[in-house]
Design a protein around this motif. Structure first.
Motif, PDB file in Angstrom:
ATOM      1  N   THR A   1      40.097  41.234  29.114  1.00  0.00           N
ATOM      2  CA  THR A   1      39.009  42.224  29.230  1.00  0.00           C
ATOM      3  C   THR A   1      39.571  43.644  29.258  1.00  0.00           C
ATOM      4  OG1 THR A   1      37.695  40.654  30.489  1.00  0.00           O
ATOM      5  CG2 THR A   1      37.044  42.962  30.655  1.00  0.00           C
TER       6      THR A   1
ATOM      7  N   ALA B   1      46.305  45.958  31.586  1.00  0.00           N
ATOM      8  CA  ALA B   1      45.927  44.814  30.751  1.00  0.00           C
ATOM      9  C   ALA B   1      46.742  43.596  31.194  1.00  0.00           C
ATOM     10  CB  ALA B   1      46.238  45.136  29.293  1.00  0.00           C
ATOM     11  N   GLY B   2      46.131  42.416  31.140  1.00  0.00           N
ATOM     12  CA  GLY B   2      46.859  41.191  31.485  1.00  0.00           C
ATOM     13  C   GLY B   2      48.057  41.012  30.555  1.00  0.00           C
TER      14      GLY B   2
ATOM     15  N   LYS C   1      49.105  38.203  34.745  1.00  0.00           N
ATOM     16  CA  LYS C   1      48.615  37.647  33.482  1.00  0.00           C
ATOM     17  C   LYS C   1      47.093  37.886  33.386  1.00  0.00           C
ATOM     18  CE  LYS C   1      47.724  33.044  35.215  1.00  0.00           C
ATOM     19  NZ  LYS C   1      48.135  31.658  35.372  1.00  0.00           N
ATOM     20  N   PRO C   2      46.481  37.623  32.245  1.00  0.00           N
ATOM     21  CA  PRO C   2      45.040  37.884  32.108  1.00  0.00           C
ATOM     22  C   PRO C   2      44.199  37.036  33.059  1.00  0.00           C
ATOM     23  CG  PRO C   2      46.059  37.551  29.949  1.00  0.00           C
ATOM     24  CD  PRO C   2      47.087  37.182  30.966  1.00  0.00           C
TER      25      PRO C   2
ATOM     26  N   SER D   1      40.741  37.695  48.472  1.00  0.00           N
ATOM     27  CA  SER D   1      39.668  37.376  47.536  1.00  0.00           C
ATOM     28  C   SER D   1      39.002  38.693  47.155  1.00  0.00           C
ATOM     29  CB  SER D   1      38.645  36.433  48.177  1.00  0.00           C
ATOM     30  OG  SER D   1      37.501  36.383  47.345  1.00  0.00           O
TER      31      SER D   1
ATOM     32  N   LYS E   1      42.674  41.202  38.400  1.00  0.00           N
ATOM     33  CA  LYS E   1      43.290  42.522  38.651  1.00  0.00           C
ATOM     34  C   LYS E   1      42.218  43.607  38.736  1.00  0.00           C
ATOM     35  CE  LYS E   1      45.766  42.176  34.883  1.00  0.00           C
ATOM     36  NZ  LYS E   1      45.275  40.836  34.523  1.00  0.00           N
ATOM     37  N   SER E   2      41.306  43.581  37.751  1.00  0.00           N
ATOM     38  CA  SER E   2      40.265  44.625  37.746  1.00  0.00           C
ATOM     39  C   SER E   2      39.327  44.440  38.932  1.00  0.00           C
ATOM     40  CB  SER E   2      39.466  44.569  36.437  1.00  0.00           C
ATOM     41  OG  SER E   2      40.342  44.746  35.353  1.00  0.00           O
TER      42      SER E   2
ATOM     43  N   ILE F   1      35.699  47.195  34.104  1.00  0.00           N
ATOM     44  CA  ILE F   1      34.850  46.092  33.630  1.00  0.00           C
ATOM     45  C   ILE F   1      35.505  44.775  34.031  1.00  0.00           C
ATOM     46  CG2 ILE F   1      33.926  44.945  31.564  1.00  0.00           C
ATOM     47  CD1 ILE F   1      34.001  47.701  30.182  1.00  0.00           C
ATOM     48  N   VAL F   2      34.681  43.885  34.581  1.00  0.00           N
ATOM     49  CA  VAL F   2      35.156  42.552  34.981  1.00  0.00           C
ATOM     50  C   VAL F   2      34.356  41.514  34.204  1.00  0.00           C
ATOM     51  CG1 VAL F   2      35.151  40.878  36.884  1.00  0.00           C
ATOM     52  CG2 VAL F   2      35.863  43.240  37.308  1.00  0.00           C
TER      53      VAL F   2
HETATM   54  N1  LIG Z   1      36.224  33.101  42.768  1.00  0.00           N
HETATM   55  C1  LIG Z   1      36.761  34.266  42.497  1.00  0.00           C
HETATM   56  N2  LIG Z   1      36.663  34.809  41.282  1.00  0.00           N
HETATM   57  C2  LIG Z   1      37.223  35.997  41.045  1.00  0.00           C
HETATM   58  C3  LIG Z   1      37.904  36.692  42.057  1.00  0.00           C
HETATM   59  N3  LIG Z   1      38.374  37.840  41.529  1.00  0.00           N
HETATM   60  C4  LIG Z   1      37.992  37.867  40.236  1.00  0.00           C
HETATM   61  N4  LIG Z   1      37.295  36.754  39.939  1.00  0.00           N
HETATM   62  C5  LIG Z   1      36.728  36.402  38.649  1.00  0.00           C
HETATM   63  O1  LIG Z   1      37.795  36.249  37.719  1.00  0.00           O
HETATM   64  C6  LIG Z   1      37.389  36.680  36.424  1.00  0.00           C
HETATM   65  C7  LIG Z   1      38.371  37.680  35.893  1.00  0.00           C
HETATM   66  O2  LIG Z   1      38.319  38.824  36.702  1.00  0.00           O
HETATM   67  P1  LIG Z   1      38.932  40.232  36.232  1.00  0.00           P
HETATM   68  O3  LIG Z   1      38.893  41.114  37.398  1.00  0.00           O
HETATM   69  O4  LIG Z   1      38.254  40.702  34.993  1.00  0.00           O
HETATM   70  O5  LIG Z   1      40.402  39.768  35.899  1.00  0.00           O
HETATM   71  P2  LIG Z   1      41.577  40.629  35.215  1.00  0.00           P
HETATM   72  O6  LIG Z   1      42.851  40.140  35.790  1.00  0.00           O
HETATM   73  O7  LIG Z   1      41.294  42.060  35.305  1.00  0.00           O
HETATM   74  O8  LIG Z   1      41.467  40.156  33.741  1.00  0.00           O
HETATM   75  P3  LIG Z   1      42.013  40.886  32.395  1.00  0.00           P
HETATM   76  O9  LIG Z   1      41.537  42.278  32.403  1.00  0.00           O
HETATM   77  O10 LIG Z   1      41.398  40.110  31.323  1.00  0.00           O
HETATM   78  O11 LIG Z   1      43.486  40.749  32.403  1.00  0.00           O
HETATM   79  C8  LIG Z   1      35.984  37.237  36.586  1.00  0.00           C
HETATM   80  O12 LIG Z   1      35.052  36.269  36.222  1.00  0.00           O
HETATM   81  C9  LIG Z   1      35.886  37.529  38.071  1.00  0.00           C
HETATM   82  O13 LIG Z   1      34.554  37.441  38.564  1.00  0.00           O
HETATM   83  C10 LIG Z   1      37.981  36.114  43.357  1.00  0.00           C
HETATM   84  O14 LIG Z   1      38.555  36.633  44.309  1.00  0.00           O
HETATM   85  N5  LIG Z   1      37.399  34.901  43.507  1.00  0.00           N
END
Ligand SMILES: Nc1nc2c(ncn2[C@@H]2O[C@H](COP(=O)(O)OP(=O)(O)OP(=O)(O)O)[C@@H](O)[C@H]2O)c(=O)[nH]1
Ligand SMILES: [Mg+2]
Length: 449
Positions: free
Chosen positions: A256, A278-279, A230-231, A353, A235-236, A249-250
């Motif tokens: 995102t 994509a989420g 999910k979003p 993590s 993942k990114s 991009i994160v």
């Molecule tokens: N504390 C913590 N935050 C994390 C970790 N991994 C990602 N984040 C945070 O989670 C948020 C989302 O991270 P993304 O990598 O953009 O997540 P995504 O699943 O790709 O999101 P979408 O593209 O929107 O689906 C960001 O603010 C990251 O900094 C982690 O291992 N620990």
């Protein structure tokens, strides 16, 4: 003007760009003679006076310039192509290299076609067709595992197996012929049984090689890993962490990533192709919707799926993603473990993590093991080329037919089966391959190879 010698070929063997050194290669009966007309050492020696394989410094007289270069002569049959070969190492300028080639052509050589040096090596029995293909695989390799697989081919692991199998078929056939010529019942019975056993053993050897094709294709194409969830679960961030590069991009904003983001990395020399998606969730956003559909599609084609969550408990959105996984090979990744207590990995649930890198080593190890399970990755020979797979499959099938027919049919029919197996194996070594296929294979090689 010199009469063109269509049998002496020349080409630039290094990439055509500025560099320290470039190599221009010439092969064929007139190559030393042509080299004599353009190259001379300070003490006045010309290539025909050089010791074979000894690099000599001298002056190359091109049509429009002189160049200090090195020259080495490989005399037939101890050369790459099996013919007389002369190589010039010159300063790596594009114009210098082109000028040297043009001079050789002006003095009687013909421009080689792509792969023509290697084709010559094949024609002269220097290498089997599959050896040459292995060399090409090595040149095009994108991972260490591909280099190793290519090297095994180049070293003749597959061609030797095919040659040996052909020899065994000829032996078996000649024994059968004798027994059919003297159809004294017991002799015929013993010979047929013996032939059957030998054919069964031969088939086992071929099938063992065929079994490596799953590993071979994985090595060649890499392992496709989709990161879904999910979003906002990270993942990114996980993609970036595994690639060691800020590719995607994160942001803390859900939604995102819209498109698929790809990147490759290696584990133990094996290439993994990652697909960040994509989420997956219900959305009215038109662009995001397309991204979600793409994510759902990629699940179907991935070899392994990383299903990412950021909590141990599942939300409805997580469950919706999980339902898409069906029987696809997957790992459940609980990300953001830096915010969780009591993170203990189980068989298919891993805590990581993406932020601080904890659990990532475990994840890569698990990914590698999952990719390799059931794949016969013993090292050694693996086949990936569809041409080789098809040829071995047909050889195995024809041997099967011969085994099935041996008790009830005439020698003529068994001979047909065994000849078909022989001919299929010859497509690997090249001794029964048609001219068109041989040309098609070598035309994919680089110019100058
Ligand atoms: N504390 C913590 N935050 C994390 C970790 N991994 C990602 N984040 C945070 O989670 C948020 C989302 O991270 P993304 O990598 O953009 O997540 P995504 O699943 O790709 O999101 P979408 O593209 O929107 O689906 C960001 O603010 C990251 O900094 C982690 O291992 N620990
Ligand atoms: Mg993302």
């Amino acid at each position: 003007m010199m009469i063109k010698d269509t049998n002496t070929i020349a080409a630039i063997s290094t990439p055509l760009s500025s560099g320290a050194i470039s190599i221009v290669r010439m092969s064929g009966p007139n190559s030393v003679k042509i080299a004599d007309s353009v190259f001379k050492t300070k003490s006045g020696l010309t290539p025909s006076q050089f010791t074979s394989r000894m690099m000599m410094l001298g002056n190359f007289s091109a049509s429009d310039f002189c160049e200090q270069a090195m020259c080495v002569v490989f005399r037939s049959p101890n050369s790459y192509t099996g013919e007389d070969v002369v190589e010039f190492q010159c300063h790596g300028g594009v114009q210098i290299t082109k000028g040297i080639l043009a001079t050789l052509i002006k003095n009687g050589a013909r421009l080689a076609t792509p792969g023509e040096f290697t084709k010559q090596a094949f024609v002269n029995g220097k290498m089997a067709l599959s050896d040459a293909e292995g060399m090409m695989d090595m040149i095009n390799a994108q991972s260490d595992a591909e280099i190793r697989a290519g090297y095994n081919l180049l070293s003749g692991a597959l061609s030797k197996c095919a040659f040996d199998a052909q020899k065994e078929l000829v032996d078996i056939l000649s024994e059968l012929e004798v027994s059919f010529d003297y159809p004294e019942e017991t002799i015929e019975y013993i010979t047929k049984n013996n032939a059957k056993e030998r054919l069964q053993n031969l088939q086992k050897v071929i099938d063992k090689v065929l079994k490596t094709s799953a590993a071979g294709q994985m090595i060649k194409n890499g392992v496709n890993v989709a990161i879904v969830g999910k979003p906002n679960v990270g993942k990114s961030s996980l993609l970036n962490r595994l690639l060691g590069d800020e590719k995607a991009i994160v942001t803390p904003i859900a939604g995102t990533t819209r498109d698929i983001i790809e990147g490759s990395f290696s584990i133990n020399g094996l290439r993994f192709n990652l697909y960040d998606t994509a989420g997956i969730h219900e959305t009215d956003d038109q662009i995001e919707k397309i991204g979600v559909d793409k994510a759902k599609n990629i699940i179907k084609s991935a070899d392994i799926i990383l299903f990412v969550k950021d909590t141990v408990n599942e939300t409805d959105e997580d469950r919706n993603v999980k339902n898409l996984l069906d029987s696809h090979k997957h790992l459940i990744i609980i990300n953001k473990a830096d915010k969780l207590q009591n993170c203990k990995d189980t068989d298919n649930i891993l805590y990581v993590s993406a932020l601080n890198g904890s659990g990532i080593d475990n994840l890569t190890k698990r990914l590698y093991d999952m990719a390799c399970e059931d794949k016969h990755m013993e090292g050694g020979l693996t086949i990936a080329n569809q041409r080789h797979i098809d040829a071995l499959s047909r050889a195995s099938q024809s041997i099967s037919d011969a085994i099935a027919n041996i008790d009830t049919f005439t020698l003529d029919l068994i001979t047909i089966d065994l000849n078909m197996a022989y001919s299929a194996l010859g497509e690997i070594t090249g001794n029964t391959t048609s001219e068109e296929i041989i040309d098609a294979i070598f035309s994919k090689f680089c110019l100058g190879k």
